[in-house]
Design an enzyme around this catalytic site. Structure first.
Site, PDB file in Angstrom:
ATOM      1  N   GLY A 143       0.853  -1.188   0.000  1.00 34.33           N
ATOM      2  CA  GLY A 143       0.000   0.000   0.000  1.00 34.33           C
ATOM      3  C   GLY A 143       0.883   1.230   0.000  1.00 34.33           C
TER       4      GLY A 143
ATOM      5  N   CYS B  44       6.512  -0.260   7.066  1.00 35.22           N
ATOM      6  CA  CYS B  44       6.088   0.939   6.351  1.00 35.22           C
ATOM      7  C   CYS B  44       7.251   1.471   5.531  1.00 35.22           C
ATOM      8  CB  CYS B  44       5.625   1.988   7.364  1.00 35.22           C
ATOM      9  SG  CYS B  44       5.067   3.529   6.617  1.00 35.22           S
ATOM     10  N   LEU B  45       6.980   1.829   4.278  1.00 34.93           N
ATOM     11  CA  LEU B  45       8.045   2.362   3.423  1.00 34.93           C
ATOM     12  C   LEU B  45       8.597   3.678   3.970  1.00 34.93           C
ATOM     13  CD1 LEU B  45       6.542   1.658  -0.128  1.00 34.93           C
ATOM     14  CD2 LEU B  45       8.299   0.358   1.076  1.00 34.93           C
TER      15      LEU B  45
ATOM     16  N   HIS C  63      -2.292   7.061   7.269  1.00 31.62           N
ATOM     17  CA  HIS C  63      -1.375   8.009   6.602  1.00 31.62           C
ATOM     18  C   HIS C  63      -2.127   9.265   6.154  1.00 31.62           C
ATOM     19  CE1 HIS C  63       2.503   6.080   6.489  1.00 31.62           C
ATOM     20  NE2 HIS C  63       2.048   4.981   5.905  1.00 31.62           N
TER      21      HIS C  63
ATOM     22  N   GLN D 279       3.067   9.798   1.447  1.00 35.84           N
ATOM     23  CA  GLN D 279       4.348   9.075   1.407  1.00 35.84           C
ATOM     24  C   GLN D 279       5.176   9.417   0.177  1.00 35.84           C
ATOM     25  OE1 GLN D 279       2.455   5.015   2.287  1.00 35.84           O
ATOM     26  NE2 GLN D 279       4.447   4.923   3.289  1.00 35.84           N
TER      27      GLN D 279
ATOM     28  N   HIS E 266      -3.925   0.978   7.724  1.00 37.18           N
ATOM     29  CA  HIS E 266      -2.577   1.560   7.702  1.00 37.18           C
ATOM     30  C   HIS E 266      -2.524   2.756   6.749  1.00 37.18           C
ATOM     31  CE1 HIS E 266       1.984   0.963   7.752  1.00 37.18           C
ATOM     32  NE2 HIS E 266       1.795   1.836   6.785  1.00 37.18           N
ATOM     33  N   GLU E 267      -3.085   2.587   5.536  1.00 34.58           N
ATOM     34  CA  GLU E 267      -3.052   3.678   4.548  1.00 34.58           C
ATOM     35  C   GLU E 267      -3.990   4.815   4.950  1.00 34.58           C
ATOM     36  OE1 GLU E 267      -0.646   3.538   2.656  1.00 34.58           O
ATOM     37  OE2 GLU E 267      -0.266   1.430   3.043  1.00 34.58           O
TER      38      GLU E 267
HETATM   39 ZN   LIG Z   1       3.041   3.185   5.795  1.00 32.76          ZN
END
Ligand SMILES: [Zn+2]
Length: 177
Positions: free
Chosen positions: A49, A97-98, A143, A54, A139-140
């Site tokens: 995701g 997480c990226l 963000h 991000q 999670h997204e």
């Molecule tokens: Zn993340």
């Protein structure tokens, strides 16, 4: 299409509430290219995701896709998503997480939810998600509200670098599953 630079923890864009898009703005070539680039960036970095903050854009857009042992999620674009929790069951599992590279931690998430959003063409979409895909969506969605998974961890003792996660936690995680 282009691979975009991923924002990392500490960048203020990750702590801002993302702006919702009007149908007019969603239809512009700039936003359509951003969506394409987000999909390419997510795939490049093996994400499941990616949310627009991000990639340094404070806009309410997220992309999802997973084809792995934890679950299959078809490529999905969510614009201006709203999430309604269904039921009371929570499940704790590992997340990464990226924007928090090289870490894993255990996060409780609601098991089931309903999503109301727009697709990339501006059509209304509604669906329910469960388990791993519900986890990725939460999670997204976080963000887009300026939150990261670390904020959701009840106990930071499980926060692990990836190599140590694989060495010390993964065998146990497999036993438990
Ligand atoms: Zn993340």
């Amino acid at each position: 299409m282009s691979i975009l630079k991923v924002s990392r923890l500490g960048h203020p864009v990750l702590r801002m509430e993302a702006q919702r898009l009007s149908p007019q703005k969603l239809g512009t070539p700039e936003i359509q290219k951003l969506i394409d680039d987000m999909m390419e960036t997510m795939v490049e970095y093996y994400g499941v995701g990616l949310a627009a903050p991000q990639v340094h854009e404070s806009l309410a857009i997220a992309v999802l896709e997973s084809h792995g042992p934890r679950g299959d999620i078809p490529m999905t674009v969510l614009v201006n998503p709203d999430v309604t929790i269904l039921g009371e069951e929570q499940i704790e599992d590992w997340e990464g997480c990226l924007s928090v590279p090289d870490f894993r931690g255990r996060v409780p998430r609601w098991n089931k939810l309903r999503v109301d959003a727009l697709d990339r063409k501006g059509n209304r979409i509604q669906f329910t998600a469960e388990g791993f895909s519900a986890r990725v969506i939460q999670h997204e969605f976080d963000h887009l509200k300026g939150k990261v998974y670390l904020d959701r961890m009840p106990d930071l003792k499980t926060l692990s670098h990836f190599a140590e996660f694989q060495r010390y936690w993964l065998p146990q995680a497999k036993e438990n599953s």
